[in-house]
Scaffold this motif. Structure first.
Motif, PDB file in Angstrom:
ATOM      1  N   ILE A 133       0.769  -1.262   0.052  1.00 29.89           N
ATOM      2  CA  ILE A 133       0.053   0.126  -0.017  1.00 29.89           C
ATOM      3  C   ILE A 133       0.886   1.280  -0.091  1.00 29.89           C
ATOM      4  N   LEU A 134       2.008   1.343   0.921  1.00 27.70           N
ATOM      5  CA  LEU A 134       2.836   2.377   0.849  1.00 27.70           C
ATOM      6  C   LEU A 134       3.581   2.648  -0.356  1.00 27.70           C
ATOM      7  N   LYS A 135       3.705   1.863  -1.166  1.00 31.46           N
ATOM      8  CA  LYS A 135       4.089   1.845  -2.552  1.00 31.46           C
ATOM      9  C   LYS A 135       3.337   2.604  -3.842  1.00 31.46           C
ATOM     10  N   MET A 136       2.141   2.593  -3.206  1.00 35.95           N
ATOM     11  CA  MET A 136       1.085   3.390  -3.973  1.00 35.95           C
ATOM     12  C   MET A 136       1.348   4.798  -4.321  1.00 35.95           C
ATOM     13  N   GLN A 137       1.935   5.627  -3.532  1.00 32.22           N
ATOM     14  CA  GLN A 137       2.350   6.965  -3.586  1.00 32.22           C
ATOM     15  C   GLN A 137       3.509   7.238  -3.090  1.00 32.22           C
ATOM     16  N   PRO A 138       4.424   8.255  -3.438  1.00 29.86           N
ATOM     17  CA  PRO A 138       5.762   8.840  -3.250  1.00 29.86           C
ATOM     18  C   PRO A 138       5.840   8.859  -1.571  1.00 29.86           C
ATOM     19  N   ASP A 139       4.887   9.700  -0.922  1.00 30.93           N
ATOM     20  CA  ASP A 139       5.127   9.594   0.538  1.00 30.93           C
ATOM     21  C   ASP A 139       3.711   9.791   1.214  1.00 30.93           C
ATOM     22  N   TRP A 140       3.624   9.678   2.641  1.00 30.27           N
ATOM     23  CA  TRP A 140       2.474   9.613   3.357  1.00 30.27           C
ATOM     24  C   TRP A 140       2.760  10.218   4.636  1.00 30.27           C
ATOM     25  N   SER A 141       1.476  11.044   4.979  1.00 34.71           N
ATOM     26  CA  SER A 141       1.499  11.485   6.488  1.00 34.71           C
ATOM     27  C   SER A 141       0.862  10.447   7.142  1.00 34.71           C
ATOM     28  N   MET A 142       1.060  10.517   8.479  1.00 38.94           N
ATOM     29  CA  MET A 142       0.474   9.272   9.264  1.00 38.94           C
ATOM     30  C   MET A 142      -0.932   9.409   9.361  1.00 38.94           C
ATOM     31  N   ASN A 143      -1.526  10.320   8.956  1.00 39.04           N
ATOM     32  CA  ASN A 143      -3.145  10.234   9.227  1.00 39.04           C
ATOM     33  C   ASN A 143      -3.445   9.754   7.504  1.00 39.04           C
ATOM     34  N   GLU A 144      -2.672  10.036   6.508  1.00 40.56           N
ATOM     35  CA  GLU A 144      -3.089   9.142   5.412  1.00 40.56           C
ATOM     36  C   GLU A 144      -3.073   7.796   5.480  1.00 40.56           C
ATOM     37  N   ILE A 145      -1.827   7.449   6.063  1.00 38.75           N
ATOM     38  CA  ILE A 145      -1.658   5.870   6.300  1.00 38.75           C
ATOM     39  C   ILE A 145      -2.867   5.508   7.257  1.00 38.75           C
ATOM     40  N   LYS A 146      -3.277   6.102   8.260  1.00 38.76           N
ATOM     41  CA  LYS A 146      -4.183   5.394   9.244  1.00 38.76           C
ATOM     42  C   LYS A 146      -5.612   5.550   8.386  1.00 38.76           C
ATOM     43  N   SER A 147      -5.780   6.518   7.544  1.00 45.91           N
ATOM     44  CA  SER A 147      -7.104   6.565   6.932  1.00 45.91           C
ATOM     45  C   SER A 147      -7.393   5.639   5.872  1.00 45.91           C
ATOM     46  N   HIS A 148      -6.391   4.998   5.089  1.00 44.32           N
ATOM     47  CA  HIS A 148      -6.593   4.217   4.149  1.00 44.32           C
ATOM     48  C   HIS A 148      -7.265   2.944   4.584  1.00 44.32           C
TER      49      HIS A 148
END
Length: 288
Positions: free
Chosen positions: A230-245
């Motif tokens: 999942i993390l490979k789907m976009q260049p970078d993530w905020s923690m909130n974006e990760i938790k909201s997936h």
């Protein structure tokens, strides 16, 4: 008895939103599977009102009967999170009394097949739980709170055992140690040594941490596969974006520790992004 049972579940089965009815008998050697009831009637429905589960108890002569009505969404969540281990046994051995459009037939087959993607999610969730318990055990051990360290170590071994079972393409059942004794004797031996050894508790824990470190490391790749995908789907993530997936919400609070673990292992790289406040940076994460 069949007429009595039919009287209990018939009204529910005839409702438009009913998907299926299973009958589960108590097993003499594992009475906990049915919560000590003689018979469980499990009714699975969709679009359940108000509560995700409804429970009713009955007595007929000397037979104790429980009727449990549960949503299909709740069943899926239980199977995925492993938060109700009885449900695996119920679906696996339950006698189908009513089945709309082969819902229960297909569910039983899915349980046997255990699709790869579902297995990856379940592996990730168990690995995250394992990391949390292991770190807590180490923390208590380092502050010489050995009984608390022992308790969390038992839980971490339990998650390790469930991981070993999932790796074999099986769902962990209620009797998980009977399963793992056959599938992964090494983990079972660690459990035996921790619980039956006559060594002082701190010595037992010390030796087990050494062995566990290797077993956790060897499962890092498979245990983090789903998250990394999942993390490979976009260049970078905020923690909130990760938790909201949507696919990561199942990890709950264990997700923070999972990210921290992968940062420590240099699998994930933290990025410092400038904020509006001078000297204050937002932290984002990206796959290395």
């Amino acid at each position: 008895m069949e007429d009595i049972l039919r009287h209990i579940y018939q009204e529910r089965a005839s409702m438009e939103n009913s998907l299926g009815v299973l009958q589960i008998y108590k097993k003499p050697h594992i009475p906990a599977i049915t919560n000590n009831f003689d018979i469980i009637l499990l009714v699975i429905v969709y679009d359940i009102e108000k509560e995700p589960t409804i429970l009713k108890h009955y007595q007929f002569e000397d037979v104790k009967i429980a009727l449990q009505i549960v949503s299909d969404q709740q069943v899926k969540e239980w199977l995925l999170l492993g938060s109700n281990r009885k449900i695996v046994e119920w679906i696996h051995v339950g006698k189908i009394l009513f089945d709309k459009n082969d819902y229960l037939f297909n569910l039983q087959n899915e349980l046997k097949d255990f699709p790869i993607y579902e297995r990856e999610i379940k592996t990730g969730i168990e690995f995250a739980k394992l990391i949390r318990r292991y770190w807590m055990a180490k923390g208590f051990f380092e502050t010489e709170q050995f009984m608390d360290a022992f308790n969390h170590t038992i839980h971490s071994l339990h998650h390790l055992a469930r991981l070993a079972i999932i790796e074999k393409g099986l769902h962990p059942e209620l009797t998980v140690w009977n399963q793992v004794k056959q599938l992964d004797p090494e983990i079972y031996k660690l459990y035996e040594e921790l619980t039956t050894s006559e060594e002082p508790i701190e010595k037992r824990l010390e030796l087990l941490f050494i062995a566990s470190e290797f077993l956790i490391h060897s499962r890092t790749s498979s245990g983090t596969k789903h998250l990394k995908k999942i993390l490979k789907m976009q260049p970078d993530w905020s923690m909130n974006e990760i938790k909201s997936h949507p696919d990561l919400t199942y990890y709950g609070t264990d997700l923070n520790l999972m990210i921290e673990y992968l940062v420590n292992k240099e699998v994930i790289e933290p990025l410092q992004v400038e904020s509006k406040t001078p000297g204050l940076f937002h932290t984002k994460y990206k796959m290395k």
